[in-house]
Design a protein around this motif. Sequence first.
Motif, mmCIF file in Angstrom:
data_model
loop_
_atom_site.group_PDB
_atom_site.id
_atom_site.type_symbol
_atom_site.label_atom_id
_atom_site.label_comp_id
_atom_site.label_asym_id
_atom_site.label_seq_id
_atom_site.Cartn_x
_atom_site.Cartn_y
_atom_site.Cartn_z
ATOM 1 N N TYR A 82 3.557 -1.407 -6.424
ATOM 2 C CA TYR A 82 4.311 -0.203 -6.060
ATOM 3 C C TYR A 82 4.187 0.000 -4.557
ATOM 4 O O TYR A 82 3.071 0.015 -4.005
ATOM 5 N N LEU A 83 5.326 0.149 -3.896
ATOM 6 C CA LEU A 83 5.350 0.426 -2.469
ATOM 7 C C LEU A 83 5.822 1.862 -2.253
ATOM 8 O O LEU A 83 6.792 2.298 -2.874
ATOM 9 N N PRO A 84 5.161 2.602 -1.385
ATOM 10 C CA PRO A 84 5.513 4.025 -1.215
ATOM 11 C C PRO A 84 6.890 4.203 -0.593
ATOM 12 O O PRO A 84 7.428 3.305 0.061
ATOM 13 N N GLU A 85 7.452 5.381 -0.793
ATOM 14 C CA GLU A 85 8.761 5.701 -0.231
ATOM 15 C C GLU A 85 8.739 5.554 1.287
ATOM 16 O O GLU A 85 7.800 5.997 1.959
ATOM 17 N N GLY A 86 9.750 4.907 1.808
ATOM 18 C CA GLY A 86 9.829 4.705 3.247
ATOM 19 C C GLY A 86 9.149 3.447 3.730
ATOM 20 O O GLY A 86 9.209 3.126 4.926
ATOM 21 N N TYR A 87 8.505 2.711 2.815
ATOM 22 C CA TYR A 87 7.826 1.476 3.220
ATOM 23 C C TYR A 87 8.836 0.479 3.770
ATOM 24 O O TYR A 87 9.901 0.253 3.192
ATOM 25 N N ASN A 88 8.492 -0.119 4.906
ATOM 26 C CA ASN A 88 9.349 -1.138 5.515
ATOM 27 C C ASN A 88 8.436 -2.183 6.137
ATOM 28 O O ASN A 88 7.589 -1.869 6.986
ATOM 29 N N LYS A 89 8.602 -3.407 5.694
ATOM 30 C CA LYS A 89 7.734 -4.495 6.147
ATOM 31 C C LYS A 89 7.757 -4.650 7.659
ATOM 32 O O LYS A 89 6.753 -5.056 8.280
ATOM 33 N N ARG A 94 0.812 1.293 8.479
ATOM 34 C CA ARG A 94 -0.102 0.577 7.595
ATOM 35 C C ARG A 94 -0.579 1.533 6.497
ATOM 36 O O ARG A 94 -0.783 2.720 6.734
ATOM 37 N N TYR A 95 -0.796 0.987 5.300
ATOM 38 C CA TYR A 95 -1.058 1.824 4.133
ATOM 39 C C TYR A 95 -2.354 1.413 3.422
ATOM 40 O O TYR A 95 -2.683 0.217 3.364
ATOM 41 N N PRO A 96 -3.067 2.394 2.860
ATOM 42 C CA PRO A 96 -4.188 2.056 1.977
ATOM 43 C C PRO A 96 -3.683 1.404 0.699
ATOM 44 O O PRO A 96 -2.497 1.500 0.367
ATOM 45 N N VAL A 97 -4.586 0.757 -0.013
ATOM 46 C CA VAL A 97 -4.219 0.053 -1.239
ATOM 47 C C VAL A 97 -5.117 0.511 -2.382
ATOM 48 O O VAL A 97 -6.342 0.616 -2.216
ATOM 49 N N ILE A 98 -4.496 0.790 -3.524
ATOM 50 C CA ILE A 98 -5.234 1.020 -4.769
ATOM 51 C C ILE A 98 -5.131 -0.238 -5.615
ATOM 52 O O ILE A 98 -4.027 -0.717 -5.892
ATOM 53 N N TYR A 99 -6.269 -0.777 -6.001
ATOM 54 C CA TYR A 99 -6.316 -1.914 -6.921
ATOM 55 C C TYR A 99 -6.618 -1.355 -8.313
ATOM 56 O O TYR A 99 -7.694 -0.790 -8.546
ATOM 57 N N LEU A 100 -5.660 -1.528 -9.194
ATOM 58 C CA LEU A 100 -5.742 -0.918 -10.519
ATOM 59 C C LEU A 100 -6.055 -1.965 -11.575
ATOM 60 O O LEU A 100 -5.239 -2.848 -11.853
ATOM 61 N N LEU A 101 -7.246 -1.892 -12.136
ATOM 62 C CA LEU A 101 -7.564 -2.711 -13.294
ATOM 63 C C LEU A 101 -6.768 -2.178 -14.491
ATOM 64 O O LEU A 101 -6.377 -1.013 -14.514
ATOM 65 N N ASP A 102 -6.544 -3.019 -15.495
ATOM 66 C CA ASP A 102 -5.658 -2.633 -16.606
ATOM 67 C C ASP A 102 -4.295 -2.222 -16.047
ATOM 68 O O ASP A 102 -3.722 -1.194 -16.411
ATOM 69 N N PRO A 128 -2.827 10.020 1.206
ATOM 70 C CA PRO A 128 -1.821 9.351 2.045
ATOM 71 C C PRO A 128 -0.920 8.461 1.195
ATOM 72 O O PRO A 128 -1.281 8.063 0.080
ATOM 73 N N LYS A 129 0.255 8.155 1.720
ATOM 74 C CA LYS A 129 1.126 7.204 1.033
ATOM 75 C C LYS A 129 0.369 5.895 0.830
ATOM 76 O O LYS A 129 -0.274 5.392 1.758
ATOM 77 N N THR A 130 0.470 5.357 -0.381
ATOM 78 C CA THR A 130 -0.426 4.286 -0.786
ATOM 79 C C THR A 130 0.311 3.192 -1.552
ATOM 80 O O THR A 130 1.195 3.487 -2.363
ATOM 81 N N ILE A 131 -0.077 1.953 -1.306
ATOM 82 C CA ILE A 131 0.379 0.816 -2.100
ATOM 83 C C ILE A 131 -0.488 0.725 -3.347
ATOM 84 O O ILE A 131 -1.707 0.912 -3.283
ATOM 85 N N ALA A 180 -1.993 -10.162 3.480
ATOM 86 C CA ALA A 180 -1.076 -11.065 4.168
ATOM 87 C C ALA A 180 0.387 -10.725 3.896
ATOM 88 O O ALA A 180 1.252 -10.999 4.737
ATOM 89 N N HIS A 181 0.682 -10.136 2.752
ATOM 90 C CA HIS A 181 2.076 -9.924 2.353
ATOM 91 C C HIS A 181 2.549 -8.480 2.491
ATOM 92 O O HIS A 181 3.758 -8.219 2.388
ATOM 93 N N PHE A 182 1.629 -7.546 2.721
ATOM 94 C CA PHE A 182 2.015 -6.143 2.804
ATOM 95 C C PHE A 182 1.338 -5.484 4.002
ATOM 96 O O PHE A 182 0.318 -5.971 4.514
ATOM 97 N N ASN A 183 1.898 -4.366 4.425
ATOM 98 C CA ASN A 183 1.362 -3.628 5.577
ATOM 99 C C ASN A 183 0.185 -2.765 5.117
ATOM 100 O O ASN A 183 0.364 -1.610 4.723
#
Length: 317
Positions: A82-89, A94-102, A128-131, A180-183
């Motif tokens: 999931y990329l937050p609204e307004g995300y543009n490579k 730059r955005y924080p990341v949530i790693y979701l198990l399950d 904050p807006k988050t990946i 490497a693939h996301f901001n």
Amino acid sequence: MTICKYAHSLLNTHHSLFNTLVPQLNYMRTIFLFAGLLLGIVSFAQKKKVKDTAATSRPFVLGTIETLHSNILGEDRTLNIYLPEGYNKTDSARYPVIYLLDGSADEDFIHVVGLVQFNTFPWIERIPKTIVVGIANTKRRYNFTFPTTVEKDRLQWPDQGGSSAFIDFLEKELQPYVNAHFNTNASRTIIGQSLGGLLATEILFRKPQLFDKYIIVSPSLWWDNGSLLKATPVITSETVLPPTGIYIGMEQAGLTPGETPHAMEVDVHLLVEKLRLLKNKNLTIAFDYLPEETHATIGHQAVFNAFRMLYPQKAAQ
């Protein structure tokens, strides 16, 4: 002669009545024809509108699905992103990341993304807006558990004990791939419930630097007869860590499975106390008891509460 006059008078009356009614009947017939034509036009327009609507429909896209081959695990892993609204490579943001198990679509990905989106609305801005990176399961019990010494559990669950390799996958393959693939920025959160909560706790004890926020929900600390609670975390009072927030949520639960039943609430309280005794100034620990929830329902409410408790400055606004 009288009868003839009467008949002639009656005929004149009928003729007059006929001449009066015919225009009215013609008018009514015209009205009915116009009404029928109008209904036909409306019906055609409605059908055309339905057809046009169907022709312009498109899928509702929540995120993307990517496949990452893991050499460590020897398999392909599905990632829901999931990329937050307004995300543009191409942007510098730059955005924080949530790693979701399950993190499968039929597990926790959709409802957790909903919570992330809600808490990042401009009129809320709690977090904050988050990946969000949802890690779909393949062999859940194997990936989320360390080897057990309990013979009965080994017989009941022979496919277990692979958490060390899965943690290596997170550290050496998944996080580098996402960076490497996301901001991304340096902030990383892990969310795990039940056996996922056990894994998140193991990471916190053994490789705490992998994440700076831990959302641990109803962790299966009973595994291997509660051995993780007896382990010594690598964190000490002197360990240099970035500010690290730990949320631990627990429902009202009964005894755990396993050879030696544990009271899950007691195990979680022991975990909280163990972490507090570390007295590391960079650890913030939030415990949340949710007696109205069950093991099946706690996840959604706990993650919502975790965002509020881990970002108190936003919640106070």
